[in-house]
Design a protein around this motif. Sequence first.
Motif, PDB file in Angstrom:
ATOM      1  N   THR A  67      -5.708   1.078  -2.032  1.00 14.85           N
ATOM      2  CA  THR A  67      -4.425   1.116  -2.737  1.00 14.85           C
ATOM      3  C   THR A  67      -3.468   2.125  -2.115  1.00 14.85           C
ATOM      4  O   THR A  67      -2.281   2.151  -2.442  1.00 14.85           O
ATOM      5  CB  THR A  67      -4.633   1.468  -4.220  1.00 14.85           C
ATOM      6  OG1 THR A  67      -5.376   2.697  -4.313  1.00 14.85           O
ATOM      7  CG2 THR A  67      -5.415   0.364  -4.924  1.00 14.85           C
ATOM      8  N   ALA A  68      -3.973   2.977  -1.215  1.00 15.68           N
ATOM      9  CA  ALA A  68      -3.124   3.958  -0.532  1.00 15.68           C
ATOM     10  C   ALA A  68      -3.711   4.271   0.829  1.00 15.68           C
ATOM     11  O   ALA A  68      -4.908   4.088   1.063  1.00 15.68           O
ATOM     12  CB  ALA A  68      -2.990   5.231  -1.362  1.00 15.68           C
ATOM     13  N   MET A  80       0.840  -1.197   0.000  1.00 18.02           N
ATOM     14  CA  MET A  80       0.000   0.000   0.000  1.00 18.02           C
ATOM     15  C   MET A  80       0.880   1.253   0.000  1.00 18.02           C
ATOM     16  O   MET A  80       1.832   1.349   0.771  1.00 18.02           O
ATOM     17  CB  MET A  80      -0.916   0.009   1.231  1.00 18.02           C
ATOM     18  CG  MET A  80      -1.788   1.259   1.336  1.00 18.02           C
ATOM     19  SD  MET A  80      -2.621   1.420   2.930  1.00 18.02           S
ATOM     20  CE  MET A  80      -3.699   0.001   2.894  1.00 18.02           C
ATOM     21  N   GLU A 107     -13.071  -0.184  -6.945  1.00 15.09           N
ATOM     22  CA  GLU A 107     -12.080  -1.038  -7.611  1.00 15.09           C
ATOM     23  C   GLU A 107     -11.939  -0.667  -9.081  1.00 15.09           C
ATOM     24  O   GLU A 107     -10.830  -0.680  -9.632  1.00 15.09           O
ATOM     25  CB  GLU A 107     -12.510  -2.502  -7.482  1.00 15.09           C
ATOM     26  CG  GLU A 107     -11.491  -3.488  -8.044  1.00 15.09           C
ATOM     27  CD  GLU A 107     -11.920  -4.934  -7.861  1.00 15.09           C
ATOM     28  OE1 GLU A 107     -11.065  -5.824  -7.984  1.00 15.09           O
ATOM     29  OE2 GLU A 107     -13.123  -5.174  -7.605  1.00 15.09           O
ATOM     30  N   THR A 132      -1.400   8.688  -2.678  1.00 13.05           N
ATOM     31  CA  THR A 132      -1.457   8.648  -4.132  1.00 13.05           C
ATOM     32  C   THR A 132      -2.333   9.784  -4.628  1.00 13.05           C
ATOM     33  O   THR A 132      -3.143  10.332  -3.874  1.00 13.05           O
ATOM     34  CB  THR A 132      -2.000   7.289  -4.635  1.00 13.05           C
ATOM     35  OG1 THR A 132      -1.764   7.169  -6.040  1.00 13.05           O
ATOM     36  CG2 THR A 132      -3.492   7.155  -4.368  1.00 13.05           C
ATOM     37  N   VAL A 166      -9.313   0.780  -4.707  1.00  8.28           N
ATOM     38  CA  VAL A 166      -9.148  -0.407  -3.870  1.00  8.28           C
ATOM     39  C   VAL A 166      -8.726  -1.561  -4.768  1.00  8.28           C
ATOM     40  O   VAL A 166      -8.914  -1.516  -5.992  1.00  8.28           O
ATOM     41  CB  VAL A 166     -10.437  -0.777  -3.094  1.00  8.28           C
ATOM     42  CG1 VAL A 166     -10.896   0.374  -2.227  1.00  8.28           C
ATOM     43  CG2 VAL A 166     -11.545  -1.201  -4.047  1.00  8.28           C
ATOM     44  N   GLU A 167      -8.157  -2.592  -4.157  1.00  5.39           N
ATOM     45  CA  GLU A 167      -7.692  -3.743  -4.922  1.00  5.39           C
ATOM     46  C   GLU A 167      -7.890  -5.017  -4.120  1.00  5.39           C
ATOM     47  O   GLU A 167      -8.081  -4.977  -2.894  1.00  5.39           O
ATOM     48  CB  GLU A 167      -6.204  -3.584  -5.272  1.00  5.39           C
ATOM     49  CG  GLU A 167      -5.301  -3.500  -4.061  1.00  5.39           C
ATOM     50  CD  GLU A 167      -3.866  -3.167  -4.415  1.00  5.39           C
ATOM     51  OE1 GLU A 167      -3.585  -2.918  -5.603  1.00  5.39           O
ATOM     52  OE2 GLU A 167      -3.030  -3.151  -3.487  1.00  5.39           O
ATOM     53  N   GLY A 182      -9.473   2.019  -9.454  1.00  4.42           N
ATOM     54  CA  GLY A 182      -8.143   1.801  -8.905  1.00  4.42           C
ATOM     55  C   GLY A 182      -7.935   2.317  -7.496  1.00  4.42           C
ATOM     56  O   GLY A 182      -6.784   2.486  -7.069  1.00  4.42           O
ATOM     57  N   ARG A 221      -8.556  -4.162  -0.128  1.00  6.25           N
ATOM     58  CA  ARG A 221      -7.754  -3.203   0.613  1.00  6.25           C
ATOM     59  C   ARG A 221      -7.629  -1.921  -0.200  1.00  6.25           C
ATOM     60  O   ARG A 221      -7.733  -1.934  -1.442  1.00  6.25           O
ATOM     61  CB  ARG A 221      -6.371  -3.766   0.913  1.00  6.25           C
ATOM     62  CG  ARG A 221      -5.506  -3.981  -0.316  1.00  6.25           C
ATOM     63  CD  ARG A 221      -4.183  -4.621   0.035  1.00  6.25           C
ATOM     64  NE  ARG A 221      -3.417  -4.954  -1.185  1.00  6.25           N
ATOM     65  CZ  ARG A 221      -2.388  -5.767  -1.196  1.00  6.25           C
ATOM     66  NH1 ARG A 221      -1.981  -6.350  -0.080  1.00  6.25           N
ATOM     67  NH2 ARG A 221      -1.740  -6.012  -2.323  1.00  6.25           N
ATOM     68  N   TYR A 269      -5.295   9.877  -0.002  1.00  3.91           N
ATOM     69  CA  TYR A 269      -5.442  10.270  -1.407  1.00  3.91           C
ATOM     70  C   TYR A 269      -5.461  11.796  -1.515  1.00  3.91           C
ATOM     71  O   TYR A 269      -5.979  12.489  -0.641  1.00  3.91           O
ATOM     72  CB  TYR A 269      -6.739   9.696  -1.992  1.00  3.91           C
ATOM     73  CG  TYR A 269      -6.813   8.192  -1.953  1.00  3.91           C
ATOM     74  CD1 TYR A 269      -6.449   7.417  -3.056  1.00  3.91           C
ATOM     75  CD2 TYR A 269      -7.245   7.534  -0.808  1.00  3.91           C
ATOM     76  CE1 TYR A 269      -6.517   6.033  -3.018  1.00  3.91           C
ATOM     77  CE2 TYR A 269      -7.315   6.144  -0.758  1.00  3.91           C
ATOM     78  CZ  TYR A 269      -6.943   5.411  -1.861  1.00  3.91           C
ATOM     79  OH  TYR A 269      -7.002   4.030  -1.821  1.00  3.91           O
TER      80      TYR A 269
END
Length: 226
Positions: free
Chosen positions: A81-82, A1, A57, A5, A62-63, A60, A79, A85
């Motif tokens: 992604t960062a 993570m 998702e 971002t 969450v992943e 982009g 989870r 934000y």
Amino acid sequence: MLDVTVIEDPEAAAVSLDPIRSRLLAELAAGPASAAMLAGKVGLPRQKVNYHLKALERHGLVELAGERRKGNVTERLMRATAASYVISPLALASVQPDPDRFRDQLSARWLLALGARLVRDVGTLITGAARAHKRLATYALDGEVRFASPADRAAFIQELTAGVGALIRKYDAPDAEGGRDHRIVVAVHPTVAPQAPDPRADEDRAVEPEDGESRPPQPPPAELTD
């Protein structure tokens, strides 16, 4: 993570600003969770949470972190992604601030425009470096100083301007083959208090004029006054 971002896509920005999806992002930044696990925390049915997760998702935000079996059902653990934000001005490209349109070293709004450009440019560089699988060379200096008086602040600004200007003249090589341009931004502003005061307590206070309104002639940058 990633620690932070930058969101550049307008649709992704809109998705992240939705209150429910923003809450889901916060929960998933704390650790992976399934739609069923999140449902109880946000007070929504699992199917509704799944709908919001798919939107996050798709953009982009969450992943997939893994899967687990629970009875006859396979749960997807998602989870963020960062951990945090930042929305780039590119998300509002047609109305993003342009510091070159209005230059005023004493204007807080010009400082804000510079900050917005910094977010935009560094965000773009981060995105490009990630796609190229390269590291991005940057540097930042952050600190606080308490001035005893406006005169001290003005003297500090004058010395800072002279010092940075001297360094620029010393190292600037506009004709260097293979050289790369770098932008330098130096800002000085009052420290923001941890908690904003009650607006009603300021009703009787004098209010400084907004940028663009009539105001007294401004001194040069090295002679900032209160």
